[in-house]
Design an enzyme around this catalytic site. Structure first.
Site, PDB file in Angstrom:
ATOM      1  N   HIS A 437       0.845  -1.199   0.000  1.00 29.97           N
ATOM      2  CA  HIS A 437       0.000   0.000   0.000  1.00 29.97           C
ATOM      3  C   HIS A 437       0.878   1.246   0.000  1.00 29.97           C
ATOM      4  O   HIS A 437       0.710   2.150  -0.835  1.00 29.97           O
ATOM      5  CB  HIS A 437      -0.911  -0.021   1.228  1.00 29.97           C
ATOM      6  CG  HIS A 437      -1.750   1.207   1.379  1.00 29.97           C
ATOM      7  ND1 HIS A 437      -3.070   1.262   0.980  1.00 29.97           N
ATOM      8  CD2 HIS A 437      -1.465   2.443   1.879  1.00 29.97           C
ATOM      9  CE1 HIS A 437      -3.557   2.468   1.220  1.00 29.97           C
ATOM     10  NE2 HIS A 437      -2.606   3.209   1.771  1.00 29.97           N
ATOM     11  N   GLU A 438       1.824   1.312   0.928  1.00 28.42           N
ATOM     12  CA  GLU A 438       2.690   2.490   1.012  1.00 28.42           C
ATOM     13  C   GLU A 438       3.598   2.602  -0.217  1.00 28.42           C
ATOM     14  O   GLU A 438       3.945   3.702  -0.654  1.00 28.42           O
ATOM     15  CB  GLU A 438       3.524   2.443   2.297  1.00 28.42           C
ATOM     16  CG  GLU A 438       2.710   2.398   3.586  1.00 28.42           C
ATOM     17  CD  GLU A 438       1.728   3.548   3.731  1.00 28.42           C
ATOM     18  OE1 GLU A 438       1.952   4.614   3.106  1.00 28.42           O
ATOM     19  OE2 GLU A 438       0.723   3.393   4.452  1.00 28.42           O
ATOM     20  N   HIS A 441       1.948   4.613  -2.867  1.00 31.83           N
ATOM     21  CA  HIS A 441       2.150   6.050  -2.684  1.00 31.83           C
ATOM     22  C   HIS A 441       3.533   6.466  -3.184  1.00 31.83           C
ATOM     23  O   HIS A 441       3.695   7.508  -3.833  1.00 31.83           O
ATOM     24  CB  HIS A 441       2.022   6.413  -1.203  1.00 31.83           C
ATOM     25  CG  HIS A 441       0.625   6.428  -0.691  1.00 31.83           C
ATOM     26  ND1 HIS A 441      -0.396   7.109  -1.316  1.00 31.83           N
ATOM     27  CD2 HIS A 441       0.062   5.855   0.409  1.00 31.83           C
ATOM     28  CE1 HIS A 441      -1.519   6.953  -0.623  1.00 31.83           C
ATOM     29  NE2 HIS A 441      -1.266   6.193   0.416  1.00 31.83           N
ATOM     30  N   GLU A 466      -5.374   8.039  -2.807  1.00 28.39           N
ATOM     31  CA  GLU A 466      -5.201   6.679  -2.293  1.00 28.39           C
ATOM     32  C   GLU A 466      -5.392   5.615  -3.379  1.00 28.39           C
ATOM     33  O   GLU A 466      -5.182   4.437  -3.106  1.00 28.39           O
ATOM     34  CB  GLU A 466      -6.183   6.421  -1.152  1.00 28.39           C
ATOM     35  CG  GLU A 466      -5.925   7.228   0.109  1.00 28.39           C
ATOM     36  CD  GLU A 466      -4.649   6.837   0.830  1.00 28.39           C
ATOM     37  OE1 GLU A 466      -4.214   5.672   0.698  1.00 28.39           O
ATOM     38  OE2 GLU A 466      -4.079   7.700   1.520  1.00 28.39           O
TER      39      GLU A 466
END
Length: 644
Positions: A437-438, A441, A466
Site C-alpha cells: 500500500h505504502e 504512494h 489513495e
C-alpha cells in the site's frame, strides 16, 4: 526564507506589468511555484524528522521549524501582491493558450489563496492567520500525544503467558515486579496480538479498554480543533470545515460524500448482518452467550478464518522483509523497466542513530532502463521509542522542473515509515499488504513528472490520492505474485499452492465488517467537521456506533489515537472512494500479468500526472466514467462459507 522573500519582491515589483506573452505567464507561474518549492523542501524534511528521528532534541527542533514555516506559509497565502499577479495571469488573454497543467495549477492556487481569506479585510485576514497558526499547533499536539502516550498495566501472569513468552515481556516492557502479574502496554502490537489470540474474554476486555482510553488528553485537543477549524472555515465563507475541505475534491460536497457512503452501506447491509450473526453463533458455542462485544470481533473472526486450515504463523514464514523488497524490485522491473538499487546511507543523512544494524533505515535509488536516476526511496520499517506509530508515506522532496523550459529536474525523495512486528524479518500478511500500500504512494511520488512541485506526486485530490496505494495492495493477494515472492525464510522453498488458495479464501470473509467500520469512521469524520452540533466527540462516536449496529464499549475513545482526523480531516471517506476506483482499475489494467503494456498505461495515464491533471479526466480515460462504482468493491461479499 531569504530566497522566497526575494522572489516575492520581484513579483510585487511587476504586479502592474501587463501580461502579453505565454513566456511571461509561464515565468510568473513558475516563480509562484518556486516560492512554494523552497519552503516545502525544508518543511517536508522537518515533518519526517519530527516523526522519526531517534534524538528528542532533533524532533523538538524539527517541530519548531515546522511551526515557524507553517506561519510563513500563512503569510504567503495572505500576500495580496502574489494573489494579484496570479489573477493577472488567469484574467489575461494568454491564459486559454497555457498547458492543462499550468491552467490547473493557477486555478487551484487561486482557490487556495481565497480559502485562506485573501479576500478579507486586513484585520480579518490577520485574525484568520492567527487561527491557522493555532490549528497547526493543535494538529501537532494531537499527533505528538498519539506518539508519546503509552499506558502500562498489570494483568494476570498466567493469562499473558498464554500469548507472550515471559522473557519477551520482561525484556521489552518495564515490569511491576509482582510475581503473579505481568505488565503489558497499550502499544498496537501488544493490544492487537491479545485481541486476536487470547481465548480469555476478561483479558481481551482489559487490554481493549486500556488501549481505547490511552490518550485522554486528545479529547480536549480534538474539541479545540473542531472549534478552530469551524471558525476559520466560516471566516473564509464556508458553512463548515467539511465544505471547505471538499471544495476542491472529486466529491465536491458533503452531500455527495454522504450519498456515496449511503450507497455503499446499502450494498453491504445484508452481508454485514449475516457476518455478525456468524460471530454471534461462534461466541454462543465457545462462551455460552451470543452478546458480541467490541473485543470479541478480532478474536472470533480470526478463529473462523483459520478454521479453513490456514495457519497465519506458518504463512508468515514465507512473507519476509527481504521477500517483500524483492517483490518491489520485480514489480517495477516488469511493469516499468525500472531498477531499485540499494545504496548505503551516510551518517549525515541518517535519522536512526543508535538503532541496531538490522533495524536501520535503508536507501534505494530508482533508475530507469536507460540509466537515468528517477528518485530516491528510504525504508524505515521497525518500531522504536518516539517514532511515528502508524504506517505512512512521507514526501521529503517533490519532483519538479528546475526552471521554465529547461531540462533540469528536482528528483523526488520519499520515505516509507512502518512499525512492523518485532518478530525479526517475518511479516504477517496484513503487514505485507501494508508495505505494498505504502509502496503505491511511493511510486506516485517517484514516477510523476510535473512542471510544478505543487502538482507533484501525491499532491493530488485527497479522495483520489489513495487510488495507486489501494491498487498496489492487490499484489499481496495475487496468486502469481505470491508464488514469485513467497519463499520460506529458512529453506527458501516456494509457498505451497494450498496455502495460497486458503489465503485467498479469507480475503472476502468478514470484509463487510471492515467496510462497515470504514463507513462509520468516514461518517464520524464528516460529523466532527461538518455543520456544528452540540455533542462531544465521544457522544458523536457512540451514537454512530449504535446507528451502524457496531458493538461499542461505553467510555472508550479510540478516535483520540486516530491521526487521520488531523491529516485527512473531513476527507477520510477518500480511502473508500479511492478503493472503489482501484478495484475497477485492477480489473481494467490487468496488472497481475506484470507486462510492460499494463505498466506503461498505469505510469503514463495515472502516476505520471501526479496532481497535474483533473482526476476525473484520468478516471474517465481509464474507466469511461467520472464517479466511483461500488460494484467491484463489494464483489463476492455474499460468499462467506461460515453460514449462519
Amino acid at each position: 526564507m531569504d530566497t522566497c522573500d526575494s522572489l516575492r519582491k520581484i513579483t510585487s515589483n511587476q504586479v502592474d506589468t501587463p501580461i502579453v506573452t505565454k513566456g511571461q505567464a509561464s515565468e510568473i507561474l513558475f516563480v509562484l511555484d518556486s516560492i512554494s518549492k523552497h519552503v516545502c523542501n525544508v518543511i517536508d524534511a522537518a515533518e519526517l524528522c519530527r516523526c522519526v528521528h531517534t534524538d528528542s532534541q532533533w524532533r523538538e527542533s524539527a517541530t519548531n521549524t515546522f511551526s515557524m514555516l507553517s506561519d510563513y506559509i500563512a503569510q504567503l497565502n495572505a500576500d495580496k501582491n502574489l494573489y494579484r499577479r496570479l489573477t493577472n495571469v488567469i484574467e489575461s488573454n494568454i491564459f486559454a493558450s497555457l498547458s492543462e497543467e499550468q491552467q490547473r495549477f493557477a486555478t487551484l492556487l487561486k482557490a487556495e489563496f481565497e480559502r485562506d481569506g485573501i479576500h478579507l479585510a486586513d484585520e480579518e485576514r490577520e485574525t484568520l492567520r492567527q487561527l491557522q497558526n493555532h490549528l497547526v499547533e493543535l494538529e501537532s499536539l494531537f499527533q505528538e500525544n498519539i506518539t508519546s502516550s503509552k499506558k502500562f498495566f498489570d494483568v494476570d501472569a498466567h493469562l499473558a503467558e498464554q500469548i507472550f513468552p515471559r522473557d519477551f515481556l520482561e525484556a521489552n516492557l518495564p515490569q511491576s515486579g509482582k510475581s503473579d502479574k505481568l505488565t503489558l502496554s497499550t502499544d498496537a502490537y501488544i493490544s492487537n496480538t491479545v485481541g486476536r489470540y487470547s481465548a480469555n474474554p476478561l483479558l481481551r476486555k482489559q487490554v481493549y479498554m486500556e488501549s481505547m482510553t490511552s490518550c485522554p488528553e486528545n479529547l480536549e485537543v480534538l474539541e479545540s480543533l473542531r472549534r478552530v477549524r469551524h471558525e476559520s472555515a466560516t471566516m473564509q465563507g464556508f458553512r463548515s470545515y467539511a465544505e471547505r475541505c471538499l471544495s476542491d475534491k472529486m466529491a465536491r460536497t458533503p452531500e455527495s460524500v454522504n450519498k456515496f457512503l449511503s450507497m455503499l452501506q446499502n450494498r453491504i447491509r445484508e452481508p454485514y448482518l449475516r457476518d455478525m450473526a456468524i460471530i454471534q453463533q461462534a461466541k454462543q458455542k465457545v462462551e455460552g452467550n451470543s452478546m458480541v462485544e467490541p473485543w470479541d470481533i478480532p478474536f472470533y473472526t480470526g478463529i473462523l478464518r483459520s478454521s479453513n486450515g490456514l495457519d497465519p504463523a506458518e504463512l508468515s514464514t514465507y512473507l519476509t522483509i527481504p521477500n517483500c523488497v524483492e517483490g518491489m524490485k520485480i514489480l517495477v522491473q516488469e511493469l516499468f523497466g525500472i531498477i531499485l538499487k540499494e545504496e548505503k546511507l551516510n551518517e549525515v543523512e541518517r535519522w536512526d542513530h543508535g538503532v541496531p544494524v538490522e533495524e536501520r533505515a535503508r536507501k534505494f535509488v530508482v533508475i530507469s532502463e536507460n540509466g537515468q536516476q528517477l528518485g530516491t526511496m528510504y525504508l524505515d520499517l521497525h518500531p522504536r521509542e518516539g517514532k511515528y506509530v502508524h504506517a505512512a508515506h512521507f514526501t521529503v522532496k517533490c519532483g519538479c522542473a528546475e526552471s521554465v523550459g529547461a531540462k533540469g529536474f528536482q528528483l523526488p525523495v520519499v520515505a516509507l515509515i512502518c512499525n512492523l512486528s518485532t518478530d525479526g524479518k517475518i511479516l504477517s500478511h496484513s503487514e505485507f499488504e501494508t508495505l505494498f500500500h505504502e509502496f503505491g504512494h511511493a511510486l506516485h511520488s517517484l514516477l510523476s513528472r510535473t512542471t510544478f512541485q505543487h502538482m507533484s506526486g501525491t499532491r493530488a485530490a485527497m479522495d483520489f490520492v489513495e487510488t495507486p496505494s489501494h491498487l498496489l495492495e492487490n499484489f499481496s493477494w495475487d496468486p502469481d505474485f505470491l508464488r514469485l515472492v513467497g519463499k520460506h525464510h529458512l529453506t527458501g522453498n516456494v509457498i505451497p499452492e494450498k496455502m495460497i488458495q486458503l489465503l485467498l479464501q479469507t480475503r472476502q470473509e468478514f470484509k463487510s465488517i471492515e467496510l462497515q467500520n470504514q463507513i462509520l469512521y468516514s461518517r464520524f469524520d464528516q460529523a466532527l467537521f461538518g455543520l456544528p452540533i452540540d455533542s462531544t466527540s465521544i457522544e458523536i462516536f457512540a451514537s454512530l456506533y449504535r446507528q451502524h449496529n457496531i458493538p461499542y464499549a461505553n467510555g472508550t475513545h479510540w478516535h483520540t489515537r486516530f491521526g487521520h482526523l488531523v491529516t485527512y480531516g473531513a476527507g477520510y471517506y477518500g480511502y473508500l472512494y479511492a478503493q472503489a476506483f482501484a478495484s475497477d482499475l485492477w480489473k481494467e489494467l490487468k496488472l497481475e500479468k506484470l507486462n510492460r503494456s499494463s505498466g506503461e498505461r498505469l505510469w503514463k495515464d495515472l502516476l505520471g500526472h501526479g496532481g497535474a491533471r483533473d482526476p476525473q479526466k484520468i478516471i474517465q480515460d481509464l474507466l469511461g466514467r467520472k464517479h466511483p462504482s461500488v460494484d467491484a468493491l463489494v464483489v463476492d461479499l455474499t460468499n462467506n462459507k461460515h453460514n449462519a
